[in-house]
Scaffold this motif. Sequence first.
Motif, mmCIF file in Angstrom:
data_model
loop_
_atom_site.group_PDB
_atom_site.id
_atom_site.type_symbol
_atom_site.label_atom_id
_atom_site.label_comp_id
_atom_site.label_asym_id
_atom_site.label_seq_id
_atom_site.Cartn_x
_atom_site.Cartn_y
_atom_site.Cartn_z
ATOM 1 N N MET A 104 0.820 -1.219 0.000
ATOM 2 C CA MET A 104 0.000 0.000 0.000
ATOM 3 C C MET A 104 0.854 1.270 0.000
ATOM 4 S SD MET A 104 -3.185 -1.122 2.353
ATOM 5 C CE MET A 104 -4.197 -2.508 1.817
ATOM 6 N N GLY A 105 2.155 1.129 0.270
ATOM 7 C CA GLY A 105 3.041 2.301 0.256
ATOM 8 C C GLY A 105 2.625 3.341 1.268
ATOM 9 N N ASN A 106 2.190 2.920 2.438
ATOM 10 C CA ASN A 106 1.687 3.875 3.433
ATOM 11 C C ASN A 106 2.800 4.316 4.401
ATOM 12 O OD1 ASN A 106 1.952 1.857 5.387
ATOM 13 N ND2 ASN A 106 -0.123 1.087 5.003
ATOM 14 N N ALA A 107 2.397 5.069 5.421
ATOM 15 C CA ALA A 107 3.389 5.641 6.351
ATOM 16 C C ALA A 107 4.152 4.565 7.123
ATOM 17 C CB ALA A 107 2.690 6.588 7.331
ATOM 18 N N ALA A 108 3.553 3.384 7.267
ATOM 19 C CA ALA A 108 4.226 2.318 8.023
ATOM 20 C C ALA A 108 5.121 1.456 7.125
ATOM 21 C CB ALA A 108 3.188 1.436 8.711
ATOM 22 N N ASP A 109 5.110 1.732 5.830
ATOM 23 C CA ASP A 109 5.958 0.984 4.894
ATOM 24 C C ASP A 109 7.428 1.305 5.185
ATOM 25 O OD1 ASP A 109 7.348 0.043 2.665
ATOM 26 O OD2 ASP A 109 6.470 1.527 1.281
ATOM 27 N N ALA A 110 8.254 0.258 5.302
ATOM 28 C CA ALA A 110 9.680 0.457 5.640
ATOM 29 C C ALA A 110 10.394 1.316 4.602
ATOM 30 C CB ALA A 110 10.375 -0.895 5.757
ATOM 31 N N VAL A 111 9.901 1.335 3.363
ATOM 32 C CA VAL A 111 10.564 2.159 2.332
ATOM 33 C C VAL A 111 9.729 3.397 1.975
ATOM 34 C CG1 VAL A 111 12.103 0.402 1.406
ATOM 35 C CG2 VAL A 111 9.793 0.519 0.530
ATOM 36 N N HIS A 112 8.830 3.793 2.895
ATOM 37 C CA HIS A 112 8.090 5.062 2.798
ATOM 38 C C HIS A 112 7.402 5.288 1.442
ATOM 39 C CE1 HIS A 112 10.161 5.848 6.479
ATOM 40 N NE2 HIS A 112 11.346 5.888 5.900
ATOM 41 N N GLY A 113 6.927 4.215 0.840
ATOM 42 C CA GLY A 113 6.196 4.378 -0.426
ATOM 43 C C GLY A 113 7.066 4.771 -1.607
ATOM 44 N N ARG A 114 8.383 4.658 -1.447
ATOM 45 C CA ARG A 114 9.254 5.100 -2.546
ATOM 46 C C ARG A 114 9.459 4.015 -3.602
ATOM 47 N NH1 ARG A 114 13.425 7.113 1.813
ATOM 48 N NH2 ARG A 114 12.494 9.112 2.313
ATOM 49 N N GLN A 115 9.179 2.768 -3.221
ATOM 50 C CA GLN A 115 9.350 1.668 -4.167
ATOM 51 C C GLN A 115 7.988 1.289 -4.740
ATOM 52 O OE1 GLN A 115 11.963 -0.188 -5.382
ATOM 53 N NE2 GLN A 115 13.025 -1.181 -3.692
ATOM 54 N N MET A 116 8.012 0.592 -5.894
ATOM 55 C CA MET A 116 6.761 0.047 -6.418
ATOM 56 C C MET A 116 6.196 -0.967 -5.419
ATOM 57 S SD MET A 116 7.723 -0.958 -10.282
ATOM 58 C CE MET A 116 6.214 -1.844 -10.650
#
Length: 357
Positions: A104-116
């Motif tokens: 989902m590329g959300n705020a809890a994503d370890a790569v902050h939504g920067r990756q596909m």
Amino acid sequence: MGDLLRVIKDDGSTDPELDPELSPSDAVRLYRLMLMERILDTRMLALQRQGRIGFYGPSVGQEATIVAPALALDAGDWVFPQYREPGAALARGMPLLDLVNQFMGNAADAVHGRQMPCHYVFRAGNYMSISSCVGTQIPLAVGAAWAAKIRGDRIVTLAFFGDGGTSTSDFHVGMNFAGAFHTPTVFVCNNNQWAISLPVARQTASETIAQKALAYGFDGVRVDGNDALAVYRAARDAVKKARAGGGPTLLECVTYRIGPHSSSDDPSRYRDEKEVERWRLRDPLTVYRRYLKHLRIWTEEFEENIEKAIGDEITEAVRLAEVNPPPPIESLFGDVYAEMPPHLEEELEDLKRVRGR
Ligand SMILES: Cc1ncc(C[n+]2csc(CCOP(=O)(O)OP(=O)(O)O)c2C)c(N)n1
Ligand SMILES: [Mg+2]
């Protein structure tokens, strides 16, 4: 080398010479992870169609080639993945919620939504970040193995890649270096017969992918990629050999991509559905169920319970992930400098002004 390594026979019994003799709990763990990957794919593709995640790459039909090699590793080993192995990340202990947050590329994503979406990383499990560029993970796996060898760390690195990946220069560089420097690397090629719309016959003039290892001076093993016990056995032997200083191994796991390349692909435009139907008959989950049945573990009730438990786990992960907001706008500027330089501060202020806050 042309023959396929197989362990599970048609009646669910196993070849006694090759059976890795998993404990009942390990046998169930392997099944659960494969089934999790299957159900996760169905659910994530549905979310993609509903616009709740941007993109997804399913791996239906390839679950055995994905989960079994990961289970053959020790906790200190490293995985250099392609992009079609969520089951391997889960096998390395990645929480399902972390995976869904990344989709989902959300705020809890370890790569902050920067990756596909589908380009996750799991640092605690030595599961490297994924690069979309086909084949680039292969020399990284070899380099990390070489570094470990120099330092005297008894670890093994494992690289996943596809049949298409074997046409990249990175594959040949990595294989050559691994052979010449005798690195503790296990190469797992998921030969799923297709690289998007290009069939494997157009990818290489070699009869098999496994045979390419010979030219680089190490063993290549051709495995039935839909027989999870065969994949596990081959991977376990290769890992053991690498750890003991015996050098690299290339495993060619012969399997099939039942689904589309990704949520953006329509395979009916380039391949015959009859070919897909033929491969469905050797679904890795069906093959493995026969083995579990032979062990008297699998029953319809067992299946119902496990499917329900997995389904509930995914529902809960999706619910929790969707509560998370998008990454904060500041995260666009982070992770480059220890302290934000003035020109970036200015850009951030401009951006906030343009966005009206
Ligand atoms: C260097 C590079 N070339 C082309 C692409 C576009 N591309 C993305 S996936 C893919 C197919 C890869 O096929 P394969 O290695 O067989 O893996 P599979 O998708 O079948 O698992 C291609 C050509 C890319 N991402 N990187
Ligand atoms: Mg492929």
